[in-house]
Design a protein around this motif. Structure first.
Motif, PDB file in Angstrom:
ATOM      1  N   MET A 136      -4.307  71.357 -23.119  1.00  0.00           N
ATOM      2  CA  MET A 136      -5.352  71.932 -23.963  1.00  0.00           C
ATOM      3  C   MET A 136      -5.077  73.419 -24.150  1.00  0.00           C
ATOM      4  O   MET A 136      -4.791  74.137 -23.198  1.00  0.00           O
ATOM      5  N   SER A 137      -5.118  73.881 -25.400  1.00  0.00           N
ATOM      6  CA  SER A 137      -4.783  75.277 -25.689  1.00  0.00           C
ATOM      7  C   SER A 137      -5.902  76.206 -25.248  1.00  0.00           C
ATOM      8  O   SER A 137      -7.075  75.832 -25.192  1.00  0.00           O
ATOM      9  N   ASP A 138      -5.521  77.430 -24.934  1.00  0.00           N
ATOM     10  CA  ASP A 138      -6.477  78.449 -24.502  1.00  0.00           C
ATOM     11  C   ASP A 138      -7.100  79.102 -25.739  1.00  0.00           C
ATOM     12  O   ASP A 138      -6.398  79.742 -26.536  1.00  0.00           O
ATOM     13  N   PRO A 139      -8.414  78.954 -25.955  1.00  0.00           N
ATOM     14  CA  PRO A 139      -9.053  79.520 -27.151  1.00  0.00           C
ATOM     15  C   PRO A 139      -9.011  81.040 -27.185  1.00  0.00           C
ATOM     16  O   PRO A 139      -9.199  81.647 -28.245  1.00  0.00           O
ATOM     17  N   THR A 140      -8.758  81.667 -26.030  1.00  0.00           N
ATOM     18  CA  THR A 140      -8.709  83.133 -25.997  1.00  0.00           C
ATOM     19  C   THR A 140      -7.297  83.673 -26.235  1.00  0.00           C
ATOM     20  O   THR A 140      -7.093  84.879 -26.356  1.00  0.00           O
ATOM     21  N   ALA A 141      -6.298  82.771 -26.268  1.00  0.00           N
ATOM     22  CA  ALA A 141      -4.919  83.213 -26.469  1.00  0.00           C
ATOM     23  C   ALA A 141      -4.723  83.689 -27.900  1.00  0.00           C
ATOM     24  O   ALA A 141      -5.331  83.162 -28.838  1.00  0.00           O
ATOM     25  N   PRO A 142      -3.900  84.709 -28.110  1.00  0.00           N
ATOM     26  CA  PRO A 142      -3.665  85.209 -29.466  1.00  0.00           C
ATOM     27  C   PRO A 142      -2.958  84.163 -30.320  1.00  0.00           C
ATOM     28  O   PRO A 142      -2.152  83.370 -29.823  1.00  0.00           O
ATOM     29  N   ASP A 143      -3.250  84.146 -31.597  1.00  0.00           N
ATOM     30  CA  ASP A 143      -2.637  83.218 -32.538  1.00  0.00           C
ATOM     31  C   ASP A 143      -1.202  83.664 -32.812  1.00  0.00           C
ATOM     32  O   ASP A 143      -0.972  84.758 -33.333  1.00  0.00           O
ATOM     33  N   PRO A 144      -0.204  82.825 -32.479  1.00  0.00           N
ATOM     34  CA  PRO A 144       1.185  83.237 -32.685  1.00  0.00           C
ATOM     35  C   PRO A 144       1.565  83.364 -34.152  1.00  0.00           C
ATOM     36  O   PRO A 144       2.604  83.937 -34.473  1.00  0.00           O
ATOM     37  N   LEU A 145       0.747  82.830 -35.058  1.00  0.00           N
ATOM     38  CA  LEU A 145       1.049  82.903 -36.483  1.00  0.00           C
ATOM     39  C   LEU A 145       0.202  83.929 -37.222  1.00  0.00           C
ATOM     40  O   LEU A 145       0.182  83.967 -38.452  1.00  0.00           O
ATOM     41  N   ARG A 146      -0.505  84.781 -36.468  1.00  0.00           N
ATOM     42  CA  ARG A 146      -1.314  85.803 -37.131  1.00  0.00           C
ATOM     43  C   ARG A 146      -0.398  86.890 -37.699  1.00  0.00           C
ATOM     44  O   ARG A 146       0.714  87.105 -37.199  1.00  0.00           O
ATOM     45  N   PRO A 147      -0.806  87.597 -38.754  1.00  0.00           N
ATOM     46  CA  PRO A 147      -0.005  88.707 -39.276  1.00  0.00           C
ATOM     47  C   PRO A 147       0.208  89.777 -38.201  1.00  0.00           C
ATOM     48  O   PRO A 147      -0.692  90.058 -37.399  1.00  0.00           O
ATOM     49  N   VAL A 148       1.410  90.342 -38.164  1.00  0.00           N
ATOM     50  CA  VAL A 148       1.738  91.337 -37.156  1.00  0.00           C
ATOM     51  C   VAL A 148       2.500  92.498 -37.793  1.00  0.00           C
ATOM     52  O   VAL A 148       3.057  92.376 -38.887  1.00  0.00           O
ATOM     53  N   VAL A 149       2.501  93.632 -37.075  1.00  0.00           N
ATOM     54  CA  VAL A 149       3.313  94.779 -37.453  1.00  0.00           C
ATOM     55  C   VAL A 149       4.221  95.117 -36.273  1.00  0.00           C
ATOM     56  O   VAL A 149       3.955  94.701 -35.146  1.00  0.00           O
ATOM     57  N   PRO A 150       5.315  95.839 -36.501  1.00  0.00           N
ATOM     58  CA  PRO A 150       6.234  96.152 -35.406  1.00  0.00           C
ATOM     59  C   PRO A 150       5.578  96.952 -34.292  1.00  0.00           C
ATOM     60  O   PRO A 150       4.568  97.637 -34.493  1.00  0.00           O
ATOM     61  N   TYR A 151       6.166  96.847 -33.099  1.00  0.00           N
ATOM     62  CA  TYR A 151       5.704  97.560 -31.915  1.00  0.00           C
ATOM     63  C   TYR A 151       6.765  98.570 -31.517  1.00  0.00           C
ATOM     64  O   TYR A 151       7.923  98.220 -31.329  1.00  0.00           O
ATOM     65  N   GLY A 152       6.407  99.833 -31.402  1.00  0.00           N
ATOM     66  CA  GLY A 152       7.317 100.873 -30.962  1.00  0.00           C
ATOM     67  C   GLY A 152       6.896 101.444 -29.630  1.00  0.00           C
ATOM     68  O   GLY A 152       7.349 101.033 -28.570  1.00  0.00           O
ATOM     69  N   ASP A 153       5.985 102.399 -29.664  1.00  0.00           N
ATOM     70  CA  ASP A 153       5.466 103.012 -28.446  1.00  0.00           C
ATOM     71  C   ASP A 153       4.147 102.397 -28.007  1.00  0.00           C
ATOM     72  O   ASP A 153       3.876 102.251 -26.815  1.00  0.00           O
ATOM     73  N   THR A 154       3.320 102.028 -28.981  1.00  0.00           N
ATOM     74  CA  THR A 154       2.019 101.421 -28.687  1.00  0.00           C
ATOM     75  C   THR A 154       1.765 100.269 -29.648  1.00  0.00           C
ATOM     76  O   THR A 154       2.335 100.222 -30.745  1.00  0.00           O
ATOM     77  N   THR A 155       0.905  99.343 -29.244  1.00  0.00           N
ATOM     78  CA  THR A 155       0.602  98.193 -30.074  1.00  0.00           C
ATOM     79  C   THR A 155       0.051  98.628 -31.430  1.00  0.00           C
ATOM     80  O   THR A 155      -0.855  99.455 -31.510  1.00  0.00           O
TER      81      THR A 155
END
Length: 254
Positions: A1-20
């Motif tokens: 059963m998936s964790d409802p609090t886990a982040p969606d792996p298919l959500r839009p994202v931007v690159p990570y450099g120094d901070t999220t």
């Protein structure tokens, strides 16, 4: 059963450099210019035109008298949408050597013959040797280790006519081609020439499996290149052996 609090792996994202979420990226490239302040400014200008703003040249090194290598760090404004990304997922089970041997024996009732080579002017045998030689790659033994597989490694700089002739002589069930040299799309041109030659030399139902691999191939291009499978960087012998066993079993069922 998936964790409802886990982040969606298919959500839009931007690159990570120094901070999220800071959208910072690092790129490297070479300009045909002697190292100078003008060259560094040109590198920054190129990065700006590529969508980096601000862009900071963090490394510049002369590459002989007429070239300079740069590393640029900066922010981009692009958002990545993983939900529309197209990739080639493995659609067959990953088998152990024992399971591959059993599948081959069950499907063919004889040893399976694999012919491998680097074609054209490509002299880089590291890739084909990693898959075929018993020493293998990434902790896995190569196809020579498989009892039910007969491996014929032709080595480097094999012409397409030579490959077709040897495949016919060996009655190959599968042909593996490794291509590392990519200047002027040599790997794509060689692969298309190879697949066309096999189509001309074999009836469609008698042609061996055609498999190509190399670090610069797009795995989505199998159909365009006229081959049965394209493997990219990091491919292991077990993945190739499992694919061959899977396809041969599927062919026998069909």
């Amino acid at each position: 059963m998936s964790d409802p609090t886990a982040p969606d792996p298919l959500r839009p994202v931007v690159p990570y450099g120094d901070t999220t979420g800071d959208a910072m990226v690092q790129i490297s490239f070479t300009l045909p210019m002697p190292h100078s302040k003008i060259a560094e400014g040109s590198a920054q200008q190129l990065a700006n035109k590529m969508g980096m703003d601000p862009a900071l040249v963090v490394h510049a090194k002369p590459m002989g008298p007429d070239f300079t290598f740069f590393v640029v760090y900066g922010r981009v404004n692009h958002v990545v949408d993983p939900s529309i990304v197209q990739v080639v997922e493995r659609d067959y089970p990953l088998l152990t050597p024992k399971e591959v041997n059993a599948a081959v024996k069950r499907s063919l009732r004889r040893r399976l013959t694999v012919v491998g080579a680097c074609i054209g002017t490509d002299a880089h045998t590291v890739g084909i040797d990693a898959i075929l030689n018993i020493k293998g790659f990434a902790g896995e033994k190569g196809l020579e280790y498989y009892r039910e597989l007969k491996v014929v490694n032709l080595g480097a700089q094999v012409s397409v006519p030579q490959l077709v002739e040897r495949a016919r002589a060996e009655r190959a069930d599968a042909v593996l081609v490794s291509q590392v040299v990519t200047q002027r799309d040599a790997h794509l041109l060689n692969t298309r020439e190879m697949s066309a030659a096999f189509r001309e030399s074999y009836p469609s139902d008698k042609r061996p499996l055609l498999i190509v691999g190399g670090p610069r191939f797009d795995e989505n291009m199998a159909g365009e290149l006229g081959v049965d499978r394209v493997f990219g960087r990091g491919t292991t012998p077990g993945e190739v052996a499992s694919f061959i066993a899977h396809r041969l079993a599927a062919t026998k069922v069909a």
